[in-house]
Design an enzyme around this catalytic site. Sequence first.
Site, PDB file in Angstrom:
ATOM      1  N   ASP A  12     -46.403  -3.389 -16.707  1.00  0.00           N
ATOM      2  CA  ASP A  12     -45.545  -4.597 -16.454  1.00  0.00           C
ATOM      3  C   ASP A  12     -45.105  -5.016 -17.756  1.00  0.00           C
ATOM      4  OD1 ASP A  12     -46.623  -4.469 -13.873  1.00  0.00           O
ATOM      5  OD2 ASP A  12     -48.458  -5.645 -14.391  1.00  0.00           O
ATOM      6  N   HIS A  40     -41.749  -1.232 -10.893  1.00  0.00           N
ATOM      7  CA  HIS A  40     -40.455  -1.719 -12.040  1.00  0.00           C
ATOM      8  C   HIS A  40     -39.675  -2.786 -11.349  1.00  0.00           C
ATOM      9  CE1 HIS A  40     -41.672   1.257 -14.733  1.00  0.00           C
ATOM     10  NE2 HIS A  40     -41.005   2.363 -14.288  1.00  0.00           N
TER      11      HIS A  40
END
Length: 425
Positions: A12, A40
């Site tokens: 992340d 994503h």
Amino acid sequence: MVKVIVGANWGDEGKGKITDVLAENCDVVVRFQGGANAGHTIINDYGKFALHLLPSGVFHQNIVNIIAPGVALDIDKLFKEYESLVERGVPKPSLFISDRAQVMMPYHVDFDKFEEERLGKGSFGSTKSGIAPFYGDKYLKIGIQVSQLYDEAILRERLTSVVTQKNALLEHLYHKPLIDLEALVQRLQGQAERIRPFVIDTTEYMHQALAEGKTILMEGQLGALRDPDHGIYPYVTSSSPLAGFSTVGGGVPATAIKDVLSVTKAYSSCVGAGPFVTELFDDEAEELRRRGGDAGEYGATTGRPRRVGWFDAVATRYGCKVHGATECVLTNLDVLAYLDEIPVCTAYEEGGETLTLFPSTPRLMRCKPVYETLPGWKAGIRGVTEFDKLPENCQKYIGFLEQQIGVPIRMISTGPKRSEILYRK
Ligand code: GDP
């Protein structure tokens, strides 16, 4: 030549946006490991998207996107994602799937859930996408390759043996309904027909692309600290997210890698269980979580609140080292604008000893952060595209992180949008 974009930390870090930005100048974008378990977030002219399995080059018409052999291919999820893009006005992306990729089975997803249930409090915080059972079977050599879907005799023979083993576990360990072999074969044959137009020998394709002088971008999922060998075992994922593994799971020669871009956030965030030395709690955490990312720090796949903390230079230094980073990309710098002072963890303290090297898990669990505190800049920097236009304290913060990590920070992201980026000489 090959460029690799990987996460320096727990995942992340904002790799999706950076891949989307860099994809513009590439010919091929490749997913080389993992599956639909991570996400994503990409914000561009078409809107906001959470990609799970599709490579981040899918928004560019001139790019070929590849799902390489190392990926856990969940065919239904792949099509769902593909169709949702097209429905929202994105032109049909060009996509190839390796005939050597292995297929995520419905029982992998089930076993992931059942095992987390069985472990209860001791669970690993799996996203329950089937990843651990999938890679377990792959290395037990009982996985199914895409190419095997097209040979009914082989498929049946392999599945008969697998189903016998799985059903014994379902009956006696998990007490759940058994797998029906016929239904499974039919389902897989249906999926095989759906993906047929996309299936090629992607390794050969990439070798040819390299011979023609094309640029290939390998896109990592999660981050270095989730690597099964070098990460915070057992709080890791089941395939290597390291830059070096892109040659293995992706299928390019190791010598073709020229750049390794290691992405890190200006603070830390982490989804799932495991040691997280700079973790914040209560109000301090809540404020950073709320202000982080594009809409708060919540998982792109699971929606789970992310754990957040200050920048951890010990962990990031290590992450960049095991990747062999040639440069670092700093994201989410705009998020820190509200702070008077910003702590940065430069070392750990464990049993009266000061550590600057990242230890293995049992020691890591006992580590406390040692902070140096830098002054904040208290000004919005969203969308600033020149380094010299950043407030002085902000430039100093970047310089300090760079010196701590020991890798040049050449790209800085100052907002979630594609245009909110600056390059540093
Ligand atoms: P990835 O898995 O590494 O691609 O990261 P994620 O997409 O899960 O998480 C990154 C989060 O940060 C997403 O919500 C992005 O939209 C957001 N993001 C990326 N870069 C920036 C940035 O520079 N500033 C802000 N505010 N958000 C960003």
